[in-house]
Design an enzyme around this catalytic site. Structure first.
Site, PDB file in Angstrom:
ATOM      1  N   ASP A  50       0.864  -1.175   0.000  1.00 26.98           N
ATOM      2  CA  ASP A  50       0.000   0.000   0.000  1.00 26.98           C
ATOM      3  C   ASP A  50       0.902   1.228   0.000  1.00 26.98           C
ATOM      4  O   ASP A  50       1.575   1.522   0.984  1.00 26.98           O
ATOM      5  CB  ASP A  50      -0.903   0.001   1.239  1.00 26.98           C
ATOM      6  N   ASN A  77       4.769   3.374 -11.714  1.00 26.46           N
ATOM      7  CA  ASN A  77       3.541   3.604 -12.493  1.00 26.46           C
ATOM      8  C   ASN A  77       2.306   3.837 -11.620  1.00 26.46           C
ATOM      9  O   ASN A  77       1.406   4.561 -12.019  1.00 26.46           O
ATOM     10  CB  ASN A  77       3.309   2.391 -13.412  1.00 26.46           C
ATOM     11  N   SER A 128       2.574  12.694 -16.388  1.00 27.27           N
ATOM     12  CA  SER A 128       1.293  12.957 -17.069  1.00 27.27           C
ATOM     13  C   SER A 128       1.387  14.279 -17.804  1.00 27.27           C
ATOM     14  O   SER A 128       2.163  15.170 -17.397  1.00 27.27           O
ATOM     15  CB  SER A 128       0.162  13.033 -16.041  1.00 27.27           C
ATOM     16  N   TYR A 141      -3.500  16.313  -8.165  1.00 27.82           N
ATOM     17  CA  TYR A 141      -2.949  15.423  -9.197  1.00 27.82           C
ATOM     18  C   TYR A 141      -1.878  16.152 -10.017  1.00 27.82           C
ATOM     19  O   TYR A 141      -0.779  15.621 -10.235  1.00 27.82           O
ATOM     20  CB  TYR A 141      -4.085  14.922 -10.090  1.00 27.82           C
ATOM     21  N   LYS A 145       2.124  15.261 -10.309  1.00 22.43           N
ATOM     22  CA  LYS A 145       2.755  14.822 -11.564  1.00 22.43           C
ATOM     23  C   LYS A 145       3.875  15.772 -11.986  1.00 22.43           C
ATOM     24  O   LYS A 145       4.890  15.342 -12.541  1.00 22.43           O
ATOM     25  CB  LYS A 145       1.693  14.670 -12.663  1.00 22.43           C
ATOM     26  N   THR A 176      -8.033   3.377 -20.480  1.00 22.56           N
ATOM     27  CA  THR A 176      -7.985   2.380 -19.411  1.00 22.56           C
ATOM     28  C   THR A 176      -9.396   2.261 -18.836  1.00 22.56           C
ATOM     29  O   THR A 176     -10.269   3.074 -19.144  1.00 22.56           O
ATOM     30  CB  THR A 176      -7.015   2.817 -18.298  1.00 22.56           C
TER      31      THR A 176
HETATM   32  P1  NDP Z   1      -5.199   2.319 -12.984  1.00 19.32           P
HETATM   33  O1  NDP Z   1      -6.140   2.825 -11.952  1.00 19.32           O
HETATM   34  O2  NDP Z   1      -5.647   1.267 -13.941  1.00 19.32           O
HETATM   35  O3  NDP Z   1      -3.858   1.825 -12.295  1.00 19.32           O
HETATM   36  C1  NDP Z   1      -3.360   2.375 -11.128  1.00 19.32           C
HETATM   37  C2  NDP Z   1      -2.566   1.315 -10.395  1.00 19.32           C
HETATM   38  O4  NDP Z   1      -2.053   1.880  -9.196  1.00 19.32           O
HETATM   39  C3  NDP Z   1      -3.408   0.112 -10.031  1.00 19.32           C
HETATM   40  O5  NDP Z   1      -2.740  -1.070 -10.392  1.00 19.32           O
HETATM   41  C4  NDP Z   1      -3.536   0.206  -8.504  1.00 19.32           C
HETATM   42  O6  NDP Z   1      -3.577  -1.096  -7.943  1.00 19.32           O
HETATM   43  C5  NDP Z   1      -2.273   0.974  -8.113  1.00 19.32           C
HETATM   44  N1  NDP Z   1      -2.492   1.709  -6.879  1.00 19.32           N
HETATM   45  C6  NDP Z   1      -3.402   2.692  -6.654  1.00 19.32           C
HETATM   46  N2  NDP Z   1      -3.362   3.077  -5.368  1.00 19.32           N
HETATM   47  C7  NDP Z   1      -2.386   2.321  -4.766  1.00 19.32           C
HETATM   48  C8  NDP Z   1      -1.871   2.233  -3.442  1.00 19.32           C
HETATM   49  N3  NDP Z   1      -2.348   2.984  -2.448  1.00 19.32           N
HETATM   50  N4  NDP Z   1      -0.886   1.348  -3.202  1.00 19.32           N
HETATM   51  C9  NDP Z   1      -0.392   0.545  -4.175  1.00 19.32           C
HETATM   52  N5  NDP Z   1      -0.844   0.587  -5.445  1.00 19.32           N
HETATM   53  C10 NDP Z   1      -1.830   1.458  -5.738  1.00 19.32           C
HETATM   54  O7  NDP Z   1      -4.719   3.644 -13.758  1.00 19.32           O
HETATM   55  P2  NDP Z   1      -3.920   3.882 -15.114  1.00 19.32           P
HETATM   56  O8  NDP Z   1      -3.373   2.637 -15.686  1.00 19.32           O
HETATM   57  O9  NDP Z   1      -4.780   4.735 -15.941  1.00 19.32           O
HETATM   58  O10 NDP Z   1      -2.723   4.818 -14.582  1.00 19.32           O
HETATM   59  C11 NDP Z   1      -1.398   4.354 -14.395  1.00 19.32           C
HETATM   60  C12 NDP Z   1      -0.484   5.572 -14.270  1.00 19.32           C
HETATM   61  O11 NDP Z   1      -0.569   6.357 -15.444  1.00 19.32           O
HETATM   62  C13 NDP Z   1      -0.864   6.501 -13.104  1.00 19.32           C
HETATM   63  O12 NDP Z   1       0.305   7.010 -12.509  1.00 19.32           O
HETATM   64  C14 NDP Z   1      -1.625   7.616 -13.803  1.00 19.32           C
HETATM   65  O13 NDP Z   1      -1.575   8.826 -13.079  1.00 19.32           O
HETATM   66  C15 NDP Z   1      -0.865   7.703 -15.107  1.00 19.32           C
HETATM   67  N6  NDP Z   1      -1.590   8.328 -16.204  1.00 19.32           N
HETATM   68  C16 NDP Z   1      -2.736   7.762 -16.710  1.00 19.32           C
HETATM   69  C17 NDP Z   1      -3.402   8.359 -17.776  1.00 19.32           C
HETATM   70  C18 NDP Z   1      -4.626   7.773 -18.404  1.00 19.32           C
HETATM   71  O14 NDP Z   1      -5.229   8.417 -19.284  1.00 19.32           O
HETATM   72  N7  NDP Z   1      -5.059   6.572 -18.015  1.00 19.32           N
HETATM   73  C19 NDP Z   1      -2.904   9.603 -18.371  1.00 19.32           C
HETATM   74  C20 NDP Z   1      -1.688  10.103 -17.761  1.00 19.32           C
HETATM   75  C21 NDP Z   1      -1.065   9.476 -16.726  1.00 19.32           C
HETATM   76  P3  NDP Z   1      -4.497  -1.481  -6.661  1.00 19.32           P
HETATM   77  O15 NDP Z   1      -5.804  -0.770  -6.855  1.00 19.32           O
HETATM   78  O16 NDP Z   1      -4.573  -2.966  -6.711  1.00 19.32           O
HETATM   79  O17 NDP Z   1      -3.746  -0.988  -5.466  1.00 19.32           O
END
Ligand code: NDP
Length: 245
Positions: A50, A77, A128, A141, A145, A176
């Site tokens: 976490d 990521n 981002s 956010y 970033k 996504t």
């Molecule tokens: P998702 O929500 O699909 O992925 C986020 C991941 O972060 C999940 O696997 C989640 O796993 C993990 N996560 C979240 N909170 C925690 C926590 N407290 N501890 C550990 N793990 C955590 O989002 P995206 O794939 O869209 O985003 C991935 C990255 O890309 C992020 O940094 C996002 O800011 C960035 N991004 C995304 C964009 C988009 O358009 N999608 C655009 C620009 C940047 P779990 O919930 O199991 O903990």
């Protein structure tokens, strides 16, 4: 010979969205891949962590090193986005965004550097376009970033001479589940989809696999003279000036 044969990679948030595409790409190119997040991972060697708790984030790096004996590639990521105006956002929510989006990458890099130095490893942070511009109600956010982009440059300046390169990617709108749910919550999702396509010079939004392709190049030795850079990947969105409708 594949680009990541014999290498060990850690992808945070690698069980969904962009992180999953990166984890698959690195695995398909030969890496042994670990992921770290709160939920269970049934595809890769998942580590429960976490990232709101700094010791949990840094412990992840140590666990990879204990299990695999090395770490070559760190992909920061995992990230969260909470929408609120500054005046509406609680300090707790602000700190949660900062904990996951910037403090966790900081402690992961700190824990990983001794291992990355040994093998000439690489770091790729997921920033981002919101580290460069802002959508409404995204103060926390955007701040987090922009900090990711700054941390990327600073780590590259301090550690590239030791053989550890550090770059970031700044994705735009990537399809996504999170974004699909957001579109689904709009009053007219079809109109929103049409309009979002219009603000992209390429005429469409991005795919996680397209981000993974850039990340894999940055993590590989093919980008050996590239460090301290933030790579925008947004279908041209940031290059397009808006005009009155
Ligand atoms: P998702 O929500 O699909 O992925 C986020 C991941 O972060 C999940 O696997 C989640 O796993 C993990 N996560 C979240 N909170 C925690 C926590 N407290 N501890 C550990 N793990 C955590 O989002 P995206 O794939 O869209 O985003 C991935 C990255 O890309 C992020 O940094 C996002 O800011 C960035 N991004 C995304 C964009 C988009 O358009 N999608 C655009 C620009 C940047 P779990 O919930 O199991 O903990």
């Amino acid at each position: 010979m594949k680009r990541f044969d014999g290498k060990v990679a850690l992808v945070t948030g690698g069980r969904s969205g962009i992180g999953l595409a990166i984890a698959r790409r690195l695995r398909d190119e030969g890496a042994r891949v670990f992921t770290a997040q709160r939920g269970e991972d049934h595809e890769f060697e998942g580590i429960a962590a976490d990232f709101t708790i700094p010791a949990s984030a840094s412990g992840t790096v140590e666990e990879v090193h204990e299990r695999a004996g090395r770490l070559d590639v760190l992909i920061n990521n995992a990230g969260i986005m909470q929408e609120a105006l500054v005046e509406e956002m609680s300090l707790d929510d602000w700190q949660k965004t900062m904990a996951v989006n910037i403090t966790a990458p900081f402690v992961m890099i700190k824990a990983a550097l001794p291992h990355l130095r040994v093998c000439g490893g690489t770091i790729v942070n997921i920033g981002s376009i919101e580290g460069l511009g802002s959508n409404p109600k995204h103060a926390a956010y955007c701040a987090s970033k922009a900090a990711v982009h700054g941390l990327t440059r600073a780590v590259a300046v301090d550690h590239s001479a030791e053989g550890v390169r550090c770059n970031a990617v700044a994705p735009g709108w990537i399809d996504t589940d999170l974004n699909q749910d957001f579109i689904g919550s709009m009053p007219d999702p079809a109109a929103f989809r049409r309009n979002i396509r219009k603000i992209h010079p390429v005429g469409r939004t991005g795919k996680p696999e397209e981000v993974a392709s850039l990340v894999a190049w940055l993590a590989s030795s093919e980008s050996s003279f590239v460090t301290g850079q933030v790579w925008t990947i947004d279908g041209g969105r940031m290059a397009k000036l808006s005009l009155p409708q």
